[in-house]
Design an enzyme around this catalytic site. Structure first.
Site, mmCIF file in Angstrom:
data_model
loop_
_atom_site.group_PDB
_atom_site.id
_atom_site.type_symbol
_atom_site.label_atom_id
_atom_site.label_comp_id
_atom_site.label_asym_id
_atom_site.label_seq_id
_atom_site.Cartn_x
_atom_site.Cartn_y
_atom_site.Cartn_z
ATOM 1 N N HIS A 163 0.833 -1.203 0.000
ATOM 2 C CA HIS A 163 0.000 0.000 0.000
ATOM 3 C C HIS A 163 0.871 1.259 0.000
ATOM 4 O O HIS A 163 0.603 2.214 -0.751
ATOM 5 C CB HIS A 163 -0.916 -0.021 1.233
ATOM 6 C CG HIS A 163 -1.724 1.223 1.407
ATOM 7 N ND1 HIS A 163 -3.036 1.318 0.999
ATOM 8 C CD2 HIS A 163 -1.414 2.430 1.953
ATOM 9 C CE1 HIS A 163 -3.488 2.528 1.279
ATOM 10 N NE2 HIS A 163 -2.531 3.227 1.867
ATOM 11 N N GLU A 164 1.924 1.259 0.810
ATOM 12 C CA GLU A 164 2.807 2.431 0.861
ATOM 13 C C GLU A 164 3.593 2.584 -0.436
ATOM 14 O O GLU A 164 3.787 3.699 -0.927
ATOM 15 C CB GLU A 164 3.758 2.302 2.054
ATOM 16 C CG GLU A 164 3.065 2.324 3.408
ATOM 17 C CD GLU A 164 2.227 3.564 3.604
ATOM 18 O OE1 GLU A 164 2.704 4.661 3.255
ATOM 19 O OE2 GLU A 164 1.088 3.444 4.077
ATOM 20 N N HIS A 167 1.507 4.255 -3.109
ATOM 21 C CA HIS A 167 1.471 5.721 -3.045
ATOM 22 C C HIS A 167 2.661 6.327 -3.787
ATOM 23 O O HIS A 167 2.533 7.389 -4.421
ATOM 24 C CB HIS A 167 1.486 6.188 -1.590
ATOM 25 C CG HIS A 167 0.144 6.135 -0.927
ATOM 26 N ND1 HIS A 167 -0.962 6.771 -1.443
ATOM 27 C CD2 HIS A 167 -0.280 5.529 0.228
ATOM 28 C CE1 HIS A 167 -2.006 6.569 -0.651
ATOM 29 N NE2 HIS A 167 -1.621 5.816 0.370
ATOM 30 N N GLU A 247 -6.614 6.801 -0.982
ATOM 31 C CA GLU A 247 -6.398 5.564 -0.240
ATOM 32 C C GLU A 247 -7.021 4.363 -0.946
ATOM 33 O O GLU A 247 -6.440 3.269 -0.964
ATOM 34 C CB GLU A 247 -6.966 5.693 1.171
ATOM 35 C CG GLU A 247 -6.257 6.719 2.031
ATOM 36 C CD GLU A 247 -4.766 6.468 2.132
ATOM 37 O OE1 GLU A 247 -4.365 5.308 2.311
ATOM 38 O OE2 GLU A 247 -4.010 7.439 2.021
#
Length: 639
Positions: A163-164, A167, A247
């Site tokens: 997920h990071e 980004h 998100e």
């Protein structure tokens, strides 16, 4: 989920936030003037405000807010590590199994995403959370809390890290990091007011508390703290607006990277089911929009992230209950730590896995020759372990960059590193001999990325020694082929900071035209594209930059001209670099060609941009082939 539609929506929202930032700043300036007038009327009501009263107050607020934001932005330009240290995080300790597992997971996810491995930090906090910060490629850092290390299983940690990394791929991290600097400016008034109030109440100030200065300073501190509360409110609104819309997109990309939706879902469910714990305070609140999960509760307009239940519902397709847990996750076993993972396999040819020790021996009584996956596991383990000396690191780099056997069986001119091979295991010597062959071309870029991430923390002198050794090994035969230039360029830009002036003034139109012609001609030659296709790519790139199309393209670009072209393209605005790389990637006949992907990775590193997502080679393609379709060798100079 439509990634491109999501990104367009997020960019539109970012423009609105820029306007909201200006409105919030205007509101803070107005509130400050009104508060200053109120304080003046209370204490000096018999006197009219001075002539430049409003201008002075406005200038003071702009100086504090804008100046604080500017100074913090300059500090954060040093890279994601600067923000990690501001949070109180520390570099991970690889002697601890859980932190070593985190390092391995970050490396594997970064390799799968086709980007440089970020620096890794650990923040001592019981919550399950993580963030990624950084202003540009090569300077990203990921911070993971000890609560996440203790309470998440390996696949759940993969989902959080993916997920990071998502980004970063979407360009969110650079925007979020700049926003953190701006938000610090809004909070500066509150910090200054709090400092004044504490100063007036300190024991050292008691002897002067009955002077005229004491009530004025106390009132000024209260006023600034009250105005600062408005600034914090504006900061919270900006955080909530910039982070919520991105998100869902990052969750979807994380599932795409890991091929394991339940892992990310379980991590979110554990956060939802976690008990009460101290919230992340201080500077962590300024960076609240960077975290994996919100710290402000499950609902509310001030929440920086979407509700956890909604994120979980979108991942599974239906509502799922929280996961209540006690105790901590156990450290991974050797078999689990060395097992091939879906996200890493997705970046490599079909059928090739990092099987590790579990698959290295098919039978205890029937030994078999090592397979490609066995050798890959040995090399990955060697790259993950920080070498004990420059000589040991040189062994790996000579094989990866120069494509030579660093441990020849017999003494020869290229056997300078042979004495260091005596203490190496036999399986590593065999893998080093194999990795420079065309059959192992698919592995060289991932290994260079992993090894470079470990070597970046070495002193600058040692990193330059390694690059000099690589140049010497490449130039040993008097010629430098394009594959050697590609691997060396990637390594050089991963290990060394950009030279002075590399990010200076934007190149002139004439310089851009020459650079485009050289870059596209090189890409077309590597991909064996027609001259017409190369001219079309040059025209598209020139249109993207808004410059006239070059009249001609070089028939035989050399390494020196390509290095100069990349230095010029590095100074282009960041907004046009991804479009330029997409046009260059379109020259490839086969999107999964290993050699062209290595070329794209080297170009992206040289111009300081993230490369397009690496395509997976088809199942029927052998994990071999040289870097680039052309085997032409040429005289060149390595920068």
């Amino acid at each position: 989920m439509d990634f491109y539609a999501g990104q367009a929506k997020a960019l539109k929202q970012s423009r609105r936030l820029a306007a909201l930032f200006g409105v919030a700043l205007l509101a803070v300036v107005l509130a400050t003037n009104l508060a200053a007038l109120l304080v003046w009327r209370i204490f000096l009501g018999d006197f009219a405000p001075p002539r430049h009263f409003w201008a002075t107050n406005t200038f003071a607020v702009l100086l504090i807010v804008v100046g604080g934001a500017w100074l913090e932005t300059l500090r954060l330009r040093e890279g994601g590590a600067a923000l990690a240290l501001r949070l109180g995080a520390r570099p991970l300790d690889e002697y601890q199994p859980l932190q070593r597992r985190l390092r391995n997971v970050v490396e594997e996810i970064a390799v799968s995403a086709g980007m440089a491995v970020p620096e890794v930090f650990v923040l001592a906090h019981p919550s399950i959370n993580a963030l990624t910060a950084g202003a540009k490629p090569g300077q990203f850092a990921i911070v993971v809390t000890t609560g996440a290390l203790d309470n998440l299983q390996r696949d759940e940690l993969q989902g959080v890290v993916a997920h990071e990394i998502a980004h970063v791929l979407h360009g969110d991290v650079a925007l979020h990091t700049r926003l953190a600097g701006a938000l610090y400016g809004f909070c500066s008034l509150s910090l200054l007011g709090t400092s004044l109030m504490r100063g007036t109440l300190s024991p050292q100030y008691q002897v002067r508390r009955f002077t005229l200065a004491w009530p004025i300073m106390a009132a000024l501190g209260v006023a600034l703290a009250a105005i600062g509360a408005l600034g914090r409110l504006a900061a919270v609104a900006l955080q909530a607006g910039v982070s919520r819309q991105r998100e869902y997109l990052a969750d979807a990309r994380a599932v795409h990277l890991t091929r394991h939706a339940d892992a990310l879902g379980r991590a979110l469910r554990k956060i939802l089911g976690a008990g009460k714990h101290p919230q992340l305070g201080g500077y962590a609140q300024i960076a609240a929009h960077l975290w994996f999960a919100s710290e402000r509760g499950a609902e509310g307009w001030s929440q920086t992230h979407p509700p956890l239940r909604e994120r979980i519902r979108l991942i599974y397709g239906y509502a799922m209950a929280p996961i209540a847990f006690e105790g901590v996750a156990q450290a991974p076993t050797t078999a689990t730590a060395d097992r091939a993972e879906p996200y890493l396999r997705s970046a490599l040819p079909s059928g090739i896995v990092f099987a590790g020790g579990a698959s290295a021996a098919s039978s205890p009584t029937e030994p078999r020759p090592p397979s490609a996956s066995d050798r890959a596991a040995v090399l990955l383990k060697a790259a993950r372990e920080v070498p004990a000396s420059v000589a040991q690191a040189e062994l790996l780099l000579r094989a990866l960059v120069a494509g030579i056997d660093p441990c020849p069986r017999e003494d020869s001119e290229q056997g300078r590193a042979a004495p260091y091979c005596a203490s190496l295991p036999a399986d590593l010597i065999d893998a080093l001999s194999w990795v420079g062959t065309p059959a192992a071309a698919w592995l060289r870029v991932p290994l260079i990325e992993v090894l470079a991430a470990r070597l970046r923390s070495w002193p600058n002198r040692h990193r330059r020694e390694l690059l000099a050794a690589c140049r010497e090994a490449i130039a040993a035969d008097g010629q430098i082929d394009k594959s050697e230039w590609i691997y060396y360029t990637l390594l050089r830009h991963r290990l060394l900071p950009p030279p002075a002036g590399a990010n200076g003034n934007e190149p002139t139109a004439a310089e851009q035209r020459r650079a485009l012609a050289v870059l596209m001609a090189t890409g077309g030659r590597l991909a064996e594209q027609s001259a017409r296709r190369v001219r079309d790519a040059v025209a598209d790139a020139a249109a993207a930059l808004g410059i006239p199309q070059p009249a001609t393209t070089p028939d035989e670009p050399c390494g020196r001209s390509l290095a100069e072209a990349l230095d010029r393209l590095r100074r282009l605005p960041p907004t046009v670099k991804p479009q330029l790389l997409r046009i260059l990637a379109g020259l490839a006949r086969d999107p999964g060609d290993i050699g062209y992907q290595a070329f794209m990775a080297a170009v992206a590193a040289a111009i300081d941009c993230l490369p397009p997502r690496r395509q997976r080679p088809p199942a029927d393609q052998a994990p071999g082939g040289s870097t680039g379709r052309s085997e032409v060798r040429e005289e060149a100079t390595l920068g």
